[in-house]
Write an enzyme that holds these catalytic residues in place. Structure first.
Site, mmCIF file in Angstrom:
data_model
loop_
_atom_site.group_PDB
_atom_site.id
_atom_site.type_symbol
_atom_site.label_atom_id
_atom_site.label_comp_id
_atom_site.label_asym_id
_atom_site.label_seq_id
_atom_site.Cartn_x
_atom_site.Cartn_y
_atom_site.Cartn_z
ATOM 1 N N ASP A 13 17.731 48.595 77.482
ATOM 2 C CA ASP A 13 18.569 49.637 78.088
ATOM 3 C C ASP A 13 18.401 49.675 79.602
ATOM 4 O O ASP A 13 19.370 49.861 80.334
ATOM 5 C CB ASP A 13 18.252 51.009 77.483
ATOM 6 C CG ASP A 13 19.119 51.308 76.270
ATOM 7 O OD1 ASP A 13 20.305 50.922 76.295
ATOM 8 O OD2 ASP A 13 18.628 51.917 75.309
ATOM 9 N N HIS A 55 29.838 32.961 66.526
ATOM 10 C CA HIS A 55 28.877 33.808 65.833
ATOM 11 C C HIS A 55 27.820 32.978 65.125
ATOM 12 O O HIS A 55 26.655 33.375 65.045
ATOM 13 C CB HIS A 55 29.622 34.698 64.828
ATOM 14 C CG HIS A 55 30.374 35.804 65.491
ATOM 15 N ND1 HIS A 55 31.452 36.421 64.907
ATOM 16 C CD2 HIS A 55 30.213 36.394 66.698
ATOM 17 C CE1 HIS A 55 31.912 37.363 65.730
ATOM 18 N NE2 HIS A 55 31.170 37.359 66.809
ATOM 19 N N GLU A 71 13.619 53.707 80.443
ATOM 20 C CA GLU A 71 14.787 52.884 80.116
ATOM 21 C C GLU A 71 16.017 53.254 80.938
ATOM 22 O O GLU A 71 17.076 52.667 80.758
ATOM 23 C CB GLU A 71 15.089 52.933 78.612
ATOM 24 C CG GLU A 71 15.121 54.310 78.020
ATOM 25 C CD GLU A 71 15.140 54.309 76.500
ATOM 26 O OE1 GLU A 71 15.609 53.332 75.895
ATOM 27 O OE2 GLU A 71 14.694 55.313 75.915
ATOM 28 N N CYS A 92 8.276 47.325 75.601
ATOM 29 C CA CYS A 92 8.653 47.161 74.194
ATOM 30 C C CYS A 92 10.057 46.579 74.053
ATOM 31 O O CYS A 92 10.549 46.406 72.948
ATOM 32 C CB CYS A 92 8.555 48.482 73.450
ATOM 33 S SG CYS A 92 9.601 49.781 74.135
ATOM 34 N N ARG A 120 25.444 45.689 77.394
ATOM 35 C CA ARG A 120 24.851 44.492 76.774
ATOM 36 C C ARG A 120 25.596 44.064 75.522
ATOM 37 O O ARG A 120 25.327 42.995 74.975
ATOM 38 C CB ARG A 120 23.353 44.706 76.490
ATOM 39 C CG ARG A 120 23.023 45.885 75.607
ATOM 40 C CD ARG A 120 21.520 46.182 75.701
ATOM 41 N NE ARG A 120 21.186 47.494 75.163
ATOM 42 C CZ ARG A 120 20.518 47.676 74.046
ATOM 43 N NH1 ARG A 120 20.111 46.668 73.331
ATOM 44 N NH2 ARG A 120 20.240 48.900 73.632
#
Length: 838
Positions: A721, A460, A697, A768, A731
């Site tokens: 997406d 992480h 998307e 976008c 994802r």
């Protein structure tokens, strides 16, 4: 029911809808860190034994029980989420530890109303805690009644005669060169294992005289295969050829995020060439910096004499845990507002770990024996870390770092230490292993880079370091911690090197490179307020993705040509009631005002599925990402969208407001909203209509782009997406996320088709999604016909600068050839060749 003591069929311990673990609203269970299994949203009030066996553990608070089946499978039955906090209130355990139980025997009863009102969720879990020895295969994902077949439990090691039948067939053999950066370490190995498990054939890798089955993560990593090493792959079974081809592709295709590094790992890193005064590690986040080395040390506790007052120590621990929970909640809120999804996921997991019964029960047990809260907490975490590290999975071993983070945070709260390091700006931090909390603190204090003795490139901390643009090298070895405090070093993260004795010339070169990079950024920013024109004069709008009026002001300051995506969810989340029409109108107006005279594209609410609102109860869904989201939610709750559209129609001037509809899949959805918008305009006495656009998307929308463009004013592609729906890869899936790459030729073909369809009706197309912010993709998107890119505010200058160095006609010619390539890796390689990043 048993089959040769190897296969066991578990019956449903509760009645209700069945969920996969991935759908459980708890990061730890959902990640599989506790083990494989299944969940049920219960409709009855009694938990039953899923098979015969012995009760090996009963939770002190009566909400969970562990059963060892006769074949050795250990099953944790956990009723509800966060139910440990109820301290047994509402639960009655019907069995004792050590008791032998029969299949279907009642184990615990609970008061449904009382527990449901007080806990986070009634979703209950059946977890196979020794998943390394057994595999769980669901029999059904529909609703079940108590006693109905639910799961097959299969022993992992050798399935006897059954395997022999499967392995009939010719052996297929292939050779391939490993393309994964750093070789076959944990994440690529996990991908290879996942690929192999999709086939019936048995697959093996052979390298340097050793072999390993592709089923074994540890076996694969134990082969010590480096980048560019050549390996042999063998597959035997009914689908051997298909398995072989899939494995050859997986081995020769680097993980997507490996392409984003500034430079390929040099040979010296792969071969670990011994160099005087240089420590070699693994690149976790790219960059090159020089500065003073500053070592961070973990908190050390003095010896505990014992004989502490348990009630007082419990109170002290509870207070510290509450403090840390609220700190993390603030971090989560900020991350949510700024759409830092990686940061959000990491700290959501931390919050879940703080509620984990295994940790809290162990700490409280030690406190009951007279131990100080500091030592009890510390010991409880250490024990869990050891469990994770002994599971033989380096991915799980890296998750132990998250536990160590919580250890440090709670100890700081217990000891009353101010959570602040006294660090000179521009320092390069050295530590045994940094934690996510450390990293957030350090990045705010202006450190230049990070290096760790341990850690992994998938941790992480590595993910956060990349997000913050901080060069980071991990796995440098224990000698890192012996270095002198304050000595000047060079951190070459691209090469995975820490140079301990840089001479004056080397330092000068590094500082010159830093200055050149800084100067380039300054120049880009100076030019950011001028239009982005290609060499041959094509204008590309570079707008910004924002989630508030303050971010919009930031975007304008960075030179954005407008707002390409305002995510309106920021108004709806983290509250108990929906914002009314007036509050929404004020918020949208504030964004318009913050953008001067530039246009603002406002996306209508995109919640539902996996983004739930407290005040909008929706049914639990087996596949939230494929369920009620975006425009589909508006069809179920039209009053929500009506209220939002009314608020949008009252902003001024309406000509600068464009409305964008998410998750559209067919023309009728668009026509319905357009009619609704017209009716609301008539109601409000408006003659002007705002532009109405559609988000592309889902693949269906891309394939119908021409039909949509006939009725929409513009199209905006959400590549995040669109990638996961096209590639059928979540994802957020730890093992697949790095492969969800929007540069995949299939995605580029959908983008090309969208642009071609829009051109038929003279509509413009924007992007976008994250791909718009990737400078490597800029020439491809321009070449395919995109005329607007919406990026994060800080990247506006960089992307505009990239546009100015491109020839649009050349972009068109080359981009259409890229559609014929076979993988995202091949596309990225070609882009580096044609349009190198300076």
């Amino acid at each position: 029911m048993h089959n040769n003591n190897k296969e066991l069929t578990l019956s449903a311990p509760l009645s209700g809808p069945v969920l996969t673990l991935a759908k459980v609203p708890d990061a730890v269970f959902a990640s599989g860190a506790m083990g494989d299994g299944i969940a049920i949203d219960p409709l009855n009030d009694t938990l039953h034994a899923p098979c015969a066996g012995v009760i090996v553990h009963v939770a002190r608070t009566g909400h969970a029980v562990t059963l060892r089946a006769d074949n050795g499978a250990e099953l944790l039955l956990h009723l509800g989420l966060d139910t440990v906090e109820l301290q047994g209130n509402g639960f009655s355990m019907l069995v004792q530890e050590g008791a032998r139980v029969a299949n279907g025997q009642p184990l615990l009863r609970y008061d449904q109303d009382k527990v449901a009102q007080q806990c986070k969720s009634l979703v209950s879990l059946l977890i196979l805690t020794n998943s390394q020895d057994f595999q769980a295969r669901p029999i059904t994902l529909k609703s079940v009644k108590v006693g109905e077949p639910l799961l097959h439990i299969i022993r992992r090691n050798g399935a006897g005669a059954h395997t022999e039948v499967e392995l009939v067939g010719e052996e297929r053999i292939g050779h391939v060169r490993i393309a994964h950066r750093g070789g076959l370490h944990a994440r690529p190995a996990a991908l290879i294992r996942q690929t192999a498990q999709g086939f019936k054939s048995k697959s093996q890798l052979h390298f340097a005289g050793k072999s390993a089955t592709c089923d074994s993560l540890i076996g694969l990593m134990g082969l010590a295969i480096g980048e560019q090493d050549e390996v042999q792959v063998s597959c035997q079974g009914p689908d051997a050829e298909a398995a072989l081809q899939a494995l050859l592709i997986a081995l020769s295709t680097p993980l997507a995020e490996e392409h984003h590094a500034a430079a390929p790992a040099p040979l010296a890193q792969r071969n670990r060439v011994a160099e005087a005064g240089v420590l070699h590690g693994v690149c976790a986040a790219p960059g090159l910096v020089g500065g003073p080395l500053f070592r961070l040390n973990a908190i050390n506790l003095s010896a505990d004499a014992g004989h502490n007052d348990p009630a007082q120590q419990r109170q002290v621990l509870d207070h510290a845990l509450t403090q840390v929970r609220s700190e993390i909640a603030v971090t989560l809120t900020q991350a949510g507002k700024h759409k830092n999804t990686d940061e959000e996921a990491i700290f959501a997991a931390h919050l879940a770990l703080l509620e984990d019964p295994a940790l809290l029960d162990a700490a409280n047990h030690s406190i009951d024996l007279g131990m100080a809260a500091t030592h009890a907490w510390s010991q409880s975490i250490d024990a869990q870390c050891e469990v994770l590290q002994q599971l033989g999975s380096s991915l799980l071993a890296e998750r132990a770092n998250d536990l160590r983070d919580l250890k440090q945070r709670v100890l700081r709260a217990l000891l009353g230490e101010a959570w602040h390091y006294d660090i000179p700006p521009g320092a390069i931090i050295a530590a045994h292993e940094l934690t996510p909390s450390d990293l957030l603190q350090l990045s705010q204090q202006g450190v230049a880079g990070l290096c760790m003795a341990e850690g992994g490139a998938t941790s992480h901390v590595a993910i956060l370091a990349r997000g913050k643009g901080l060069p980071c090298v991990v796995a440098l070895g224990a000698s890192l911690l012996d270095q002198e405090q304050g000595q000047t070093v060079v951190l070459d993260a691209d090469g995975g090197r820490l140079e301990l004795l840089p001479n004056a010339e080397r330092l000068a070169d590094v500082r010159h490179a830093e200055r050149a990079r800084q100067q380039r950024r300054t120049e880009q920013q100076a030019q950011a307020h001028t239009p982005a024109l290609t060499v041959d004069g094509v204008r590309i709008e570079v707008a910004a993705n924002v989630a508030s009026s303050s971010e919009a002001a930031d975007a304008l300051a960075h030179g954005a040509d407008g707002v390409g995506l305002l995510r309106t969810e920021f108004l709806f989340v983290d509250r108990h009631t929906a914002p009314d029409e007036q509050e929404q109108c004020h918020a949208y107006q504030a964004v318009l005002d913050a953008m001067g005279d530039k246009s603002v594209i406002i996306r209508t609410i995109d919640v539902g599925g996996d983004k739930q609102l407290d005040y909008l109860p929706l049914p639990a869904e087996a596949n939230p990402v494929l369920g009620l989201r975006g425009i589909r939610l508006a069809q179920v709750r039209p009053e929500l969208l009506d209220q939002q559209l009314r608020a949008l129609l009252q902003v001024s001037p309406l000509s600068r407001c464009r409305i964008l509809l998410p998750m559209v899949t067919e023309v009728d959805e668009l026509l319905h909203i357009r009619q609704r918008l017209d009716a609301l305009c008539d109601e409000l006495g408006l003659t002007q209509r705002p532009e109405l656009g559609v988000m592309i998307e889902v693949p269906a929308a891309a394939l119908l782009a021409e039909q949509l463009a006939e009725h929409a004013d513009f199209l905006s592609i959400g590549t995040n997406d669109l990638s996961q729906y096209t590639l059928a890869m979540d994802r957020d899936h730890a093992g697949l996320a790095s492969r969800v790459d929007a540069m995949h030729p299939a995605l580029l073909r959908l983008i090309a088709q969208t642009c071609a369809g829009a051109a038929q009706h003279q509509r413009w197309v924007g992007v976008c999604g994250a791909l718009a912010s990737d400078p490597l993709a800029t020439p491809v998107l321009i070449g395919l016909g995109v005329s607007e890119l919406s990026v994060s505010p800080v990247q506006v200058g960089e992307i505009k600068d990239r546009v100015r160095h491109l020839d649009a006609s050349e972009c068109r010619r080359i981009s259409h050839d890229l559609l014929k390539l076979s993988s995202a890796g091949a596309v990225r390689h070609a882009c580096h060749q044609h349009w190198p990043l300076s």
